[in-house]
Design an enzyme around this catalytic site. Structure first.
Site, short mmCIF file in Angstrom:
data_model
loop_
_atom_site.label_atom_id
_atom_site.label_comp_id
_atom_site.label_asym_id
_atom_site.label_seq_id
_atom_site.Cartn_x
_atom_site.Cartn_y
_atom_site.Cartn_z
N ASP A 48 0.83 -1.21 0.00
CA ASP A 48 0.00 0.00 0.00
C ASP A 48 0.87 1.27 0.00
OD1 ASP A 48 -2.66 0.57 -0.05
OD2 ASP A 48 -2.94 0.59 2.12
N GLU A 71 -5.31 7.52 -0.04
CA GLU A 71 -5.81 6.84 1.15
C GLU A 71 -4.79 6.86 2.29
OE1 GLU A 71 -7.10 2.75 0.72
OE2 GLU A 71 -8.39 2.95 2.47
N ASP A 125 -6.33 5.35 -4.74
CA ASP A 125 -6.36 4.22 -3.81
C ASP A 125 -5.20 3.32 -4.21
OD1 ASP A 125 -6.83 2.20 -2.06
OD2 ASP A 125 -9.00 2.21 -2.32
N ILE A 127 -3.94 0.56 -2.98
CA ILE A 127 -4.43 -0.82 -3.10
C ILE A 127 -5.87 -0.83 -2.63
CG2 ILE A 127 -4.33 -3.21 -2.30
CD1 ILE A 127 -1.43 -3.14 -2.26
N ASP A 128 -6.77 -0.92 -3.58
CA ASP A 128 -8.18 -1.05 -3.25
C ASP A 128 -8.46 -2.55 -3.15
OD1 ASP A 128 -10.88 -0.28 -2.86
OD2 ASP A 128 -11.30 -0.69 -4.98
N THR A 130 -7.91 -4.45 -0.05
CA THR A 130 -6.76 -4.99 0.70
C THR A 130 -7.03 -6.44 1.15
OG1 THR A 130 -7.65 -3.97 2.70
CG2 THR A 130 -5.93 -2.78 1.58
N ASP A 274 -12.40 5.05 -3.55
CA ASP A 274 -12.99 3.73 -3.79
C ASP A 274 -13.90 3.74 -5.01
OD1 ASP A 274 -11.82 2.34 -1.70
OD2 ASP A 274 -13.38 2.89 -0.26
P1 AMP Z 1 -14.58 -3.99 -1.46
O1 AMP Z 1 -13.33 -4.52 -2.03
O2 AMP Z 1 -15.66 -3.81 -2.46
O3 AMP Z 1 -15.03 -4.81 -0.27
O4 AMP Z 1 -14.28 -2.53 -0.95
C1 AMP Z 1 -13.11 -2.20 -0.28
C2 AMP Z 1 -13.26 -0.84 0.31
O5 AMP Z 1 -14.33 -0.81 1.22
C3 AMP Z 1 -12.08 -0.36 1.11
O6 AMP Z 1 -11.19 0.34 0.30
C4 AMP Z 1 -12.68 0.53 2.18
O7 AMP Z 1 -12.39 1.90 1.94
C5 AMP Z 1 -14.16 0.34 2.03
N1 AMP Z 1 -14.90 0.14 3.30
C6 AMP Z 1 -14.40 -0.03 4.54
N2 AMP Z 1 -15.41 -0.13 5.43
C7 AMP Z 1 -16.57 -0.02 4.75
C8 AMP Z 1 -17.96 -0.03 5.11
N3 AMP Z 1 -18.36 -0.20 6.38
N4 AMP Z 1 -18.86 0.13 4.12
C9 AMP Z 1 -18.48 0.28 2.85
N5 AMP Z 1 -17.19 0.30 2.44
C10 AMP Z 1 -16.24 0.15 3.37
MG MG Z 2 -10.30 1.09 -1.27
#
Ligand code: AMP
Ligand code: MG
Length: 332
Positions: A48, A71, A125, A127-128, A130, A274
């Protein structure tokens, strides 16, 4: 006439994301089964920071006046506890051909530490997804340029997404990008000689054949709620669960028609990094993106989408029907 608007930003962004992906892959390939079992988060921490350092370094060279809402910040790395991480980040940067001191690395990372809105800024981001990165599954490097609140350029680096689905022997890795008004494009991540292909959403309308995707993590998007929406719309296929903005790529390429991001708790504010890269790519492929109330995401609020709730992304013409189903199935 081919437009030349934002072409130099695109060139810089693509080169930076490609270089960041080299570091991410190097770190991911070193995740041992032991670290996986222990749920050790240190690999993703290193990758990251390295990814943000690499992208912000390049943006700083080519566009020194552009701020970056990223981020990560380097405060943790600058602390005594962060020293071990920092030396690993330096090592990964060197591996991509960037020789730098620890100080420089921290300064590059902190170039991306802005949180407030500006008339022109990048959002990153590094690393989106993680969790996907740690599971050796999908993750993305997402970069976007926002001018006067409009996403003008979006780039998604997806190191584990095959460019073509027909040849499983080819190395994985897809780079996708879009400039507003100039279409959405994809190319193999490691082969800049291959001509980019234009992406188009599927446009499929028959809900009985529609495919939808959502987060793997039920804490990031409500699986119960999406189940009710699918039932209401007559979607029979099981959801495709995938980490990161690779879901936006799936919609843009016509591999799925709906991506739902449904809040799991009141008050969570979506982060701009994101979504910005993914939204630009999907829109230019012909898709539609709103929040769960049907509102256009507002990128003029700083680091969060504070005026929006969740996200509804479609690659078909029935966006409004999907939003209606979201509303009709909303939990109390
Ligand atoms: P995903 O890979 O679709 O699960 O999304 C990952 C992203 O979800 C991360 O980069 C976080 O910024 C974000 N994230 C963290 N907590 C939450 C939450 N409670 N609701 C929605 N997104 C979140
Ligand atoms: Mg992300």
């Amino acid at each position: 006439m081919t437009s030349t608007v934002f072409q130099s930003e695109l060139r810089t962004g693509l080169a930076a994301v490609r270089q960041a992906a080299i570091a991410c892959r190097s770190v991911q390939s070193g995740i041992t089964p032991d670290a996986l079992a222990k749920k050790d988060k240190s690999p993703v921490t290193v990758a990251d920071f390295a990814s943000q350092a690499i992208v912000c370094r390049q943006l700083g060279i080519d566009f020194p006046n552009d701020p970056v809402i990223g981020e990560e910040g380097a405060a943790e790395l600058r602390s005594p506890e962060g020293a071990e991480f920092l030396s690993q980040v330096v090592h990964e940067c060197v591996g991509t051909g960037i020789a730098a001191t620890s100080h420089q690395i921290c300064d590059w990372i902190d170039r991306g530490n802005l949180q407030e809105y500006r008339p022109r800024f990048w959002t990153l981001d590094p690393i989106d997804g993680t969790k996907g990165f740690l599971r050796n599954e999908q993750y993305a490097i997402s970069l976007a340029l926002i001018v006067e609140g409009e996403i003008e350029l979006g780039i998604l680096g997806c190191p584990n997404v095959p460019f073509t689905t027909d040849d499983q022997d080819k190395p994985r890795g897809t780079l996708a990008w879009a400039i507003r008004g100039q279409g959405a494009w994809a190319a193999p991540m490691d082969d800049s000689a291959t001509t980019a292909v234009r992406m188009k959403v599927s446009g499929r309308t028959d809900f009985s054949r529609v495919r939808f995707c959502e987060s793997v993590e039920s804490g990031h998007s409500s699986h119960d709620w999406s189940g009710m929406i699918a039932e209401k719309l007559g979607i029979s296929a099981e959801p495709v669960r995938m980490d990161s903005q690779c879901k936006y790529l799936a919609i843009a390429r016509g591999q799925a028609e709906i991506y739902l991001r449904l809040p799991t708790r009141k008050g969570y504010q979506e982060k701009i990094w994101d979504h910005a890269g993914g939204i630009c790519v999907v829109r230019e492929a012909g898709g539609t993106v709103t929040d769960i109330h049907g509102n256009t995401p507002d990128f003029s609020r700083g680091a969060t989408l504070s005026d929006n709730v969740g996200m509804v992304v479609t690659g078909g013409p029935d966006h409004d029907r999907v939003v209606e189903a979201v509303t009709a199935s909303a939990p109390e």
